[in-house]
Design an enzyme around this catalytic site. Structure first.
Site, PDB file in Angstrom:
ATOM      1  N   GLN A 205       0.782  -1.395  -0.076  1.00 29.08           N
ATOM      2  CA  GLN A 205      -0.062  -0.012   0.152  1.00 29.08           C
ATOM      3  C   GLN A 205       0.950   1.101   0.082  1.00 29.08           C
ATOM      4  O   GLN A 205       0.522   2.350  -0.524  1.00 29.08           O
ATOM      5  CB  GLN A 205      -0.789   0.175   1.462  1.00 29.08           C
ATOM      6  CG  GLN A 205      -2.096  -1.119   1.215  1.00 29.08           C
ATOM      7  CD  GLN A 205      -1.638  -2.358   1.941  1.00 29.08           C
ATOM      8  OE1 GLN A 205      -0.306  -2.553   2.033  1.00 29.08           O
ATOM      9  NE2 GLN A 205      -2.464  -2.879   2.584  1.00 29.08           N
ATOM     10  N   ASP A 246      -6.038   1.251  12.687  1.00 29.20           N
ATOM     11  CA  ASP A 246      -7.161   0.828  12.607  1.00 29.20           C
ATOM     12  C   ASP A 246      -8.179   0.601  13.706  1.00 29.20           C
ATOM     13  O   ASP A 246      -9.524   0.177  13.578  1.00 29.20           O
ATOM     14  CB  ASP A 246      -6.980  -0.856  11.804  1.00 29.20           C
ATOM     15  CG  ASP A 246      -6.407  -0.633  10.372  1.00 29.20           C
ATOM     16  OD1 ASP A 246      -5.173  -0.368  10.305  1.00 29.20           O
ATOM     17  OD2 ASP A 246      -7.114  -0.481   9.390  1.00 29.20           O
TER      18      ASP A 246
HETATM   19  O1  MRU Z   1      -5.151  -3.603   5.054  1.00 27.74           O
HETATM   20  P1  MRU Z   1      -5.415  -2.184   4.730  1.00 27.74           P
HETATM   21  O2  MRU Z   1      -4.824  -1.758   3.506  1.00 27.74           O
HETATM   22  O3  MRU Z   1      -6.709  -1.760   5.046  1.00 27.74           O
HETATM   23  O4  MRU Z   1      -4.713  -1.370   5.971  1.00 27.74           O
HETATM   24  C1  MRU Z   1      -4.839  -0.164   6.163  1.00 27.74           C
HETATM   25  C2  MRU Z   1      -3.935   0.393   7.099  1.00 27.74           C
HETATM   26  O5  MRU Z   1      -3.295  -0.187   8.127  1.00 27.74           O
HETATM   27  C3  MRU Z   1      -3.855   1.969   7.541  1.00 27.74           C
HETATM   28  O6  MRU Z   1      -2.520   2.234   8.123  1.00 27.74           O
HETATM   29  C4  MRU Z   1      -5.216   2.130   8.427  1.00 27.74           C
HETATM   30  O7  MRU Z   1      -6.218   1.904   7.954  1.00 27.74           O
HETATM   31  C5  MRU Z   1      -5.014   3.399   9.085  1.00 27.74           C
HETATM   32  S1  MRU Z   1      -5.518   4.666   7.893  1.00 27.74           S
HETATM   33  C6  MRU Z   1      -7.367   4.443   7.891  1.00 27.74           C
END
Ligand code: MRU
Length: 365
Positions: A205, A246
């Site tokens: 990401q 999260d």
């Molecule tokens: O697995 P993902 O891409 O949904 O994980 C996203 C993250 O870990 C972000 O850092 C997290 O959602 C915090 S910002 C909304």
């Protein structure tokens, strides 16, 4: 977010709703940074699948998607009786709640929609209230991120080199982002700084999404391999770390975020580099008493064993990186303890992780 498409910059939201067709409208994040496309989900099952397969991802964005998904299910109901409507909604709620387990925004968002429907109302009124509440959640998400930017901007000094992990930007929310909000606010004030984006294996990401956002926004940045941060910190080349979350426990100050966040927090503490976490109010879990109770999502082996990208002709490819006969262990999140965290940037100010509980009246929104 302002995205340049075919030479023109236009404003978009990561998640939206088309009430005319009862569809959730999502940026297709699995195709970024190579293609900027939208996808629409017609049913609550499709909406839940888009969360699970990470067409939409990031705590705030999946919160808004789940809120719209519940409203979508409410509006799709064509039966007549209240008990049948209640059963239909509960099935939709459970389907969405099971789509990804770690981010608490998802259930917090749906609980807001459910609360708005409570009371002595007709089915038609409840359908209207559900959609209004989902839209309100999405608008609040944007407003919270903007407020995080206003509070966090003072942390960004001219010339700083900032490390971030995963994507806690535009694409992880309805707009603006949490970890990126102070950066965008600093840019708007004319400050200059440089961002290191952790690649963030296995889904990349950081390399795919954060780097794309920062490029769209004209922010100086470089992608680094996940293993490079310790080296850069040791050489004095990182001044500040900002990540998202999260699920942050209001009682203990423990922060769940993308796998690898804990490692970066340990490294930052070792090198006395400030480590901040940026969160909207929907990311706070006021119930759990320990980080060990947080459900940590385990995703498919394939994500660790392979890599994805496009070839020179722009065709999507999955390539096998690891030994084909091996299995993989793939926890998607980890928990950072409060003693490694310098501060939590919220829409109501910056607090120490242990101060959240004391400030719960201000933060419980
Ligand atoms: O697995 P993902 O891409 O949904 O994980 C996203 C993250 O870990 C972000 O850092 C997290 O959602 C915090 S910002 C909304």
């Amino acid at each position: 977010m302002k995205v340049r498409v075919h030479g023109r910059r236009r404003h978009y939201r990561t998640v939206d709703f088309d009430a005319r067709t009862n569809e959730v409208v999502l940026i297709e994040q699995r195709k970024l940074p190579h293609y900027f496309e939208f996808t629409r989900t017609r049913t609550v099952q499709q909406t839940a699948r888009a969360i699970t397969n990470m067409t939409v991802r990031g705590a705030g964005a999946i919160g808004a998607t789940a809120a719209f998904g519940l409203a979508q299910a409410a509006c799709a109901f064509t039966g007549k009786t209240e008990p049948a409507f209640a059963r239909h909604l509960l099935r939709a709620y459970d389907t969405l709640a099971a789509s990804r387990p770690t981010a608490v925004d998802l259930v917090n968002a749906m609980n807001k929609v459910r609360a708005a429907m409570n009371g002595d109302h007709t089915i038609a009124q409840q359908q209207r209230f559900a959609l209004q509440a989902a839209r309100q959640f999405a608008d609040d998400d944007v407003a919270h991120c903007q407020a995080i930017g206003r509070h966090g901007v003072k942390l960004i000094k001219n010339g700083m080199r900032v490390l971030t992990h995963c994507n806690a930007g535009w694409l992880a929310f309805v707009d603006v982002g949490s970890a990126t909000a102070p950066l965008y606010a600093a840019q708007a004030k004319g400050k200059s700084f440089h961002v290191f984006c952790d690649e963030t294996r296995p889904r990349s990401q950081g390399a795919a999404l954060t780097a794309w956002e920062l490029a769209q926004q004209g922010v100086s940045h470089e992608v680094i391999a996940d293993n490079a941060a310790g080296h850069l910190m040791q050489r004095g080349e990182i001044d500040l770390v900002i990540v998202g979350s999260d699920r942050t426990l209001g009682r203990t100050g423990e922060v769940t975020n993308k796998i690898g966040t804990y490692t970066k927090a340990v490294l930052a503490a070792r090198h006395r580099i400030p480590f901040y976490v940026a969160i909207p109010l929907s990311t706070i879990d006021w119930n759990l008493k320990s980080g060990l109770e947080i459900p940590i999502e385990e995703r498919e082996d394939e994500e660790v064993l392979s890599a994805w990208g496009v070839d020179v002709r722009g065709r999507f490819l999955q390539v096998r990186v690891a030994n084909p006969a091996s299995a993989a262990c793939n926890p998607a999140f980890d928990v950072t303890p409060p003693d490694l965290i310098t501060g939590i940037i919220t829409p109501r100010g910056i607090f120490g992780p242990k101060e959240l509980w004391r400030e719960r009246k201000r933060l419980n929104g």
